[in-house]
Write an enzyme that holds these catalytic residues in place. Structure first.
Site, PDB file in Angstrom:
ATOM      1  N   TYR A  82       0.824  -1.211   0.000  1.00 52.69           N
ATOM      2  CA  TYR A  82       0.000   0.000   0.000  1.00 52.69           C
ATOM      3  C   TYR A  82       0.859   1.262   0.000  1.00 52.69           C
ATOM      4  O   TYR A  82       0.471   2.275  -0.590  1.00 52.69           O
ATOM      5  CB  TYR A  82      -1.006  -0.015   1.175  1.00 52.69           C
TER       6      TYR A  82
ATOM      7  N   ASN B 211     -13.839   2.496  -6.546  1.00 51.19           N
ATOM      8  CA  ASN B 211     -12.454   2.965  -6.556  1.00 51.19           C
ATOM      9  C   ASN B 211     -12.050   3.498  -5.185  1.00 51.19           C
ATOM     10  O   ASN B 211     -12.787   4.255  -4.558  1.00 51.19           O
ATOM     11  CB  ASN B 211     -12.268   4.052  -7.623  1.00 51.19           C
TER      12      ASN B 211
ATOM     13  N   ASP C 163      -9.389   5.367  -4.890  1.00 47.89           N
ATOM     14  CA  ASP C 163      -8.720   6.654  -5.084  1.00 47.89           C
ATOM     15  C   ASP C 163      -9.678   7.788  -4.701  1.00 47.89           C
ATOM     16  O   ASP C 163     -10.864   7.567  -4.462  1.00 47.89           O
ATOM     17  CB  ASP C 163      -8.189   6.804  -6.526  1.00 47.89           C
TER      18      ASP C 163
ATOM     19  N   HIS D 108     -15.761   0.416  -1.543  1.00 46.32           N
ATOM     20  CA  HIS D 108     -14.581  -0.361  -1.120  1.00 46.32           C
ATOM     21  C   HIS D 108     -13.617   0.470  -0.280  1.00 46.32           C
ATOM     22  O   HIS D 108     -12.428   0.163  -0.208  1.00 46.32           O
ATOM     23  CB  HIS D 108     -13.878  -0.956  -2.355  1.00 46.32           C
TER      24      HIS D 108
ATOM     25  N   CYS E 135      -7.646   1.567  12.507  1.00 45.23           N
ATOM     26  CA  CYS E 135      -7.170   0.486  13.367  1.00 45.23           C
ATOM     27  C   CYS E 135      -7.850  -0.808  12.931  1.00 45.23           C
ATOM     28  O   CYS E 135      -9.041  -0.820  12.616  1.00 45.23           O
ATOM     29  CB  CYS E 135      -7.494   0.807  14.825  1.00 45.23           C
TER      30      CYS E 135
ATOM     31  N   THR F 294     -16.070  -0.632 -15.209  1.00 50.33           N
ATOM     32  CA  THR F 294     -15.983  -1.746 -14.243  1.00 50.33           C
ATOM     33  C   THR F 294     -16.253  -3.070 -14.942  1.00 50.33           C
ATOM     34  O   THR F 294     -17.114  -3.141 -15.825  1.00 50.33           O
ATOM     35  CB  THR F 294     -16.959  -1.569 -13.056  1.00 50.33           C
ATOM     36  N   SER F 295     -15.521  -4.097 -14.505  1.00 50.91           N
ATOM     37  CA  SER F 295     -15.777  -5.446 -15.020  1.00 50.91           C
ATOM     38  C   SER F 295     -17.076  -5.985 -14.435  1.00 50.91           C
ATOM     39  O   SER F 295     -17.601  -6.977 -14.923  1.00 50.91           O
ATOM     40  CB  SER F 295     -14.621  -6.375 -14.639  1.00 50.91           C
TER      41      SER F 295
ATOM     42  N   ALA G  37     -13.413   5.973 -20.937  1.00 54.16           N
ATOM     43  CA  ALA G  37     -14.232   6.832 -20.076  1.00 54.16           C
ATOM     44  C   ALA G  37     -13.869   8.304 -20.251  1.00 54.16           C
ATOM     45  O   ALA G  37     -14.747   9.171 -20.272  1.00 54.16           O
ATOM     46  CB  ALA G  37     -14.047   6.407 -18.619  1.00 54.16           C
TER      47      ALA G  37
END
Ligand code: OAD
Length: 253
Positions: A70, A101, A103, A120, A128, A191-192, A234
């Site tokens: 990450y 996303n 982001d 997500h 935490c 998106t898939s 897009a």
């Protein structure tokens, strides 16, 4: 062909109704982010094992490795900018964005964070690992932290994202479901539609009478629900689709 599909999609959107957007990694491709499961060798799941890096079991087995991954992703995110697709969406302030996303590009393009439902989670925060501890931190993406413990309890700090096998944030998920039952059309972009439960919103909206407009460079699991499917990037298609329209997700007047 593309022009007539665009015109038909604009006609649906122009009708006196409400709409929303459901997006995935393809929305951020023009900003320089990789998708997850495209066949090209740059996609994240062609290069990395999601069980190792994006699951609670993987985190428990080797938290340092996950945090390090990450850190790498966050440094990439620190150097990207919203692309014309995000900017076109940001010009629709009354439109709710449901996104998978992690982001923060929709907000950075100018959208009110309250109008962006991150199913997500977001890579811009740590929390935490202990569910009972509500401690979280906003991350400096240019200097992301390494492995560390929560300053309030003995837990390990982790990205505030949803990993495989974890539940979606309850309130956000409930809001997204309610919205998808009410709108007249749903724009699906980049998106898939391969990851549940998030992608179940598409069939939910369809069952409740929504028209489905799909924008993708390729066929996806959303294709079978599509009333209109526009193939293209897009960052090109969304500005064309939304130009001059003023859309809303909820009644604002
Ligand atoms: P995927 O990688 O599964 O799908 C990306 C989609 O974007 C594909 O259908 C591509 O055809 C399409 N695409 C690629 N470039 C595009 C472009 N320039 N314009 C439009 N479309 C383009 O990504 P998601 O569907 O977002 O979850 O993946 C869903 C979830 O799976 C992610 O949130 C992540 C991942 O594992 C977690 O990590 C929990």
């Amino acid at each position: 062909m593309k022009d007539s599909l665009l015109a038909a999609a604009r006609k649906i959107l122009e009708c006196d109704g409400t709409t929303a957007v459901f997006s995935g990694a393809g929305l951020s491709v023009a900003s320089g982010l990789s998708t997850f499961r495209d066949p090209d060798p740059d996609s994240l799941w062609s290069r990395f094992d999601p069980q190792e890096l994006a699951s609670l079991d993987g985190f428990r087995a080797n938290p340092e490795r996950v945090i390090e991954w990450y850190q790498w992703r966050r440094q990439i995110h620190a150097n990207i900018k919203p692309n014309p697709a995000h900017i076109a969406l940001a010009q629709q302030p009354d439109l709710i964005q449901i996104t998978q996303n992690v982001d923060y590009l929709l907000e950075r393009a100018g959208l009110d964070p309250d109008n962006v439902y991150h199913l997500h989670g977001t890579i811009t925060r740590d929390r935490c690992q202990h569910d009972s501890c509500e401690y979280f931190e906003i991350i400096d993406m240019t200097n992301p932290p390494g492995f560390r413990h929560c300053p309030q309890c003995s837990g390990i700090m982790r990205p505030a994202v949803v990993w495989f096998g974890e539940g979606l944030p309850q309130d956000t998920w409930a809001q997204a479901q309610t919205l998808c039952k009410q709108i007249n059309s749903l724009i699906i972009v980049g998106t898939s539609a391969a990851v549940y439960p998030a992608s179940g919103l598409i069939s939910l909206a369809k069952r409740h009478g929504s028209k489905i407009i799909v924008i993708n460079t390729d066929k996806s699991k959303a294709s079978r629900h599509a009333d209109i499917e526009i193939f293209g990037e897009a960052a090109i298609v969304l500005p064309e689709l939304l130009d001059g329209l003023r859309l809303k997700s909820i009644q604002t007047n």
